[in-house]
Motif scaffolding. Structure first.
Motif, mmCIF file in Angstrom:
data_model
loop_
_atom_site.group_PDB
_atom_site.id
_atom_site.type_symbol
_atom_site.label_atom_id
_atom_site.label_comp_id
_atom_site.label_asym_id
_atom_site.label_seq_id
_atom_site.Cartn_x
_atom_site.Cartn_y
_atom_site.Cartn_z
ATOM 1 N N LYS A 80 0.820 -1.212 0.000
ATOM 2 C CA LYS A 80 0.000 0.000 0.000
ATOM 3 C C LYS A 80 0.857 1.267 0.000
ATOM 4 O O LYS A 80 0.450 2.297 -0.539
ATOM 5 N N ASP A 81 2.038 1.194 0.600
ATOM 6 C CA ASP A 81 2.890 2.380 0.650
ATOM 7 C C ASP A 81 3.494 2.708 -0.713
ATOM 8 O O ASP A 81 3.934 3.838 -0.943
ATOM 9 N N ARG A 82 3.507 1.735 -1.625
ATOM 10 C CA ARG A 82 4.034 1.975 -2.963
ATOM 11 C C ARG A 82 2.980 2.524 -3.911
ATOM 12 O O ARG A 82 3.299 3.237 -4.862
ATOM 13 N N PHE A 83 1.730 2.164 -3.667
ATOM 14 C CA PHE A 83 0.644 2.599 -4.542
ATOM 15 C C PHE A 83 -0.261 3.561 -3.770
ATOM 16 O O PHE A 83 -1.347 3.196 -3.319
ATOM 17 N N THR A 84 0.214 4.749 -3.611
ATOM 18 C CA THR A 84 -0.510 5.763 -2.861
ATOM 19 C C THR A 84 -0.165 7.142 -3.389
ATOM 20 O O THR A 84 0.967 7.344 -3.835
ATOM 21 N N PRO A 85 -1.115 8.085 -3.408
ATOM 22 C CA PRO A 85 -2.520 7.941 -3.019
ATOM 23 C C PRO A 85 -3.305 7.100 -4.029
ATOM 24 O O PRO A 85 -2.912 6.986 -5.181
ATOM 25 N N ARG A 86 -4.419 6.530 -3.562
ATOM 26 C CA ARG A 86 -5.258 5.685 -4.397
ATOM 27 C C ARG A 86 -6.573 6.393 -4.702
ATOM 28 O O ARG A 86 -7.225 6.918 -3.806
ATOM 29 N N PHE A 87 -6.928 6.385 -5.979
ATOM 30 C CA PHE A 87 -8.168 7.011 -6.430
ATOM 31 C C PHE A 87 -9.078 5.919 -6.981
ATOM 32 O O PHE A 87 -8.748 5.279 -7.980
ATOM 33 N N TYR A 88 -10.203 5.700 -6.328
ATOM 34 C CA TYR A 88 -11.154 4.670 -6.756
ATOM 35 C C TYR A 88 -12.232 5.307 -7.628
ATOM 36 O O TYR A 88 -12.824 6.329 -7.247
ATOM 37 N N ILE A 89 -12.492 4.687 -8.768
ATOM 38 C CA ILE A 89 -13.532 5.183 -9.678
ATOM 39 C C ILE A 89 -14.496 4.049 -10.008
ATOM 40 O O ILE A 89 -14.077 2.928 -10.315
ATOM 41 N N ALA A 90 -15.788 4.340 -9.938
ATOM 42 C CA ALA A 90 -16.823 3.374 -10.304
ATOM 43 C C ALA A 90 -17.890 4.101 -11.112
ATOM 44 O O ALA A 90 -17.988 5.338 -11.083
ATOM 45 N N ALA A 91 -18.696 3.340 -11.838
ATOM 46 C CA ALA A 91 -19.766 3.924 -12.636
ATOM 47 C C ALA A 91 -20.771 4.642 -11.748
ATOM 48 O O ALA A 91 -21.007 4.241 -10.601
ATOM 49 N N ALA A 92 -21.367 5.697 -12.275
ATOM 50 C CA ALA A 92 -22.303 6.511 -11.498
ATOM 51 C C ALA A 92 -23.501 5.713 -11.010
ATOM 52 O O ALA A 92 -24.085 6.025 -9.969
ATOM 53 N N THR A 93 -23.864 4.667 -11.752
ATOM 54 C CA THR A 93 -25.027 3.849 -11.372
ATOM 55 C C THR A 93 -24.642 2.662 -10.489
ATOM 56 O O THR A 93 -25.502 1.875 -10.107
ATOM 57 N N ASP A 94 -23.368 2.536 -10.185
ATOM 58 C CA ASP A 94 -22.891 1.433 -9.342
ATOM 59 C C ASP A 94 -22.876 1.904 -7.886
ATOM 60 O O ASP A 94 -22.017 2.681 -7.480
ATOM 61 N N ASN A 95 -23.832 1.415 -7.107
ATOM 62 C CA ASN A 95 -23.982 1.893 -5.729
ATOM 63 C C ASN A 95 -23.210 1.076 -4.702
ATOM 64 O O ASN A 95 -23.135 1.473 -3.535
ATOM 65 N N MET A 96 -22.641 -0.045 -5.108
ATOM 66 C CA MET A 96 -22.010 -0.931 -4.142
ATOM 67 C C MET A 96 -20.483 -0.892 -4.156
ATOM 68 O O MET A 96 -19.840 -1.045 -3.116
#
Length: 233
Positions: free
Chosen positions: A76-92
């Motif tokens: 985790k220290d190598r891949f930071t900061p992390r930006f998570y992206i999901a589809a607008a209609t994906d609520n989970m």
């Protein structure tokens, strides 16, 4: 008569010059694309940053579960900061990503894990007509462009959802234009045993992905540039 001939040759010369400039521009563009394709997949140079801003593309259902399973074994220290992206209609998916980051933050090894969560418009919803999808595709591309300019990731992780295509294409164009070099790592879903998903097929054939991984040996035999890593789930 001489003036007419002079004007004619002048126009021909102008058109020829414009034509040569267009050909030269096309040749230079092709050379640049080949240069980018050649360097795609090369290891990070010595002295590279100790950490890389990472864009994680999530998809509904099993895509997110597989991606979080992959992230659980990464440093985790190598891949930071992390930006998570999901589809607008994906609520989970983003809720699961939040829970994952909360569990990581509780571990003493990780110091203040930095993460952000975003949504992106989908090009086409399930059952949507192709006529109306033209407009939604344009909107999705513009939104993806805005997100890529905002995030400017060094690493992109994706495993099949259609939302990754505009992001990866824009990242490749950024490489060609010299704006930003983002290394794209694509891991095909474990559900794909005999053939690639449409997303994987496009990224493989267009050579957009820097590293391409599959989880079944028969896929690696069919697509030799892919790396077989076994089942990750």
């Amino acid at each position: 008569m001489e003036e007419g001939c002079s004007c004619f040759y002048s126009k021909m010369g102008t058109k020829l010059s414009i034509g040569l400039l267009i050909v030269l521009a096309i040749v230079l563009l092709m050379v640049r694309v080949l240069y980018v394709v050649y360097w795609c997949g090369k290891p990070f140079p010595k002295g590279a940053s100790q950490s890389f801003s990472t864009l994680v593309v999530l998809g509904s259902g099993g895509h997110t579960a597989e991606m979080l399973s992959l992230l659980s074994v990464l440093r985790k220290d190598r891949f930071t900061p992390r930006f998570y992206i999901a589809a607008a209609t994906d609520n989970m998916s983003l809720q699961k990503a939040h829970s994952f980051e909360d569990s990581v933050a509780e571990k003493p090894v990780v110091k203040e894990a930095s993460s952000q969560f975003m949504k992106i418009y989908r090009s086409r919803e399930v059952g949507q007509s192709y006529v109306t999808s033209v407009w939604t595709t344009i909107v999705a591309i513009v939104h993806a462009l805005w997100l890529m300019i905002r995030i400017r990731p060094q690493v992109i992780l994706c495993n099949g959802p259609g939302t990754c295509i505009p992001l990866c294409v824009i990242a490749f164009l950024f490489k060609v234009m010299g704006i930003r070099w983002s290394s794209i790592f694509y891991v095909e879903s474990v559900a794909r045993v005999k053939k690639l998903s449409l997303s994987g097929f496009l990224l493989y054939k267009l050579r957009i992905a820097d590293q391409f991984f599959v989880q079944w040996p028969q896929l690696q035999k069919k697509y030799p540039r892919a790396h077989y890593v076994g089942c990750l789930m």
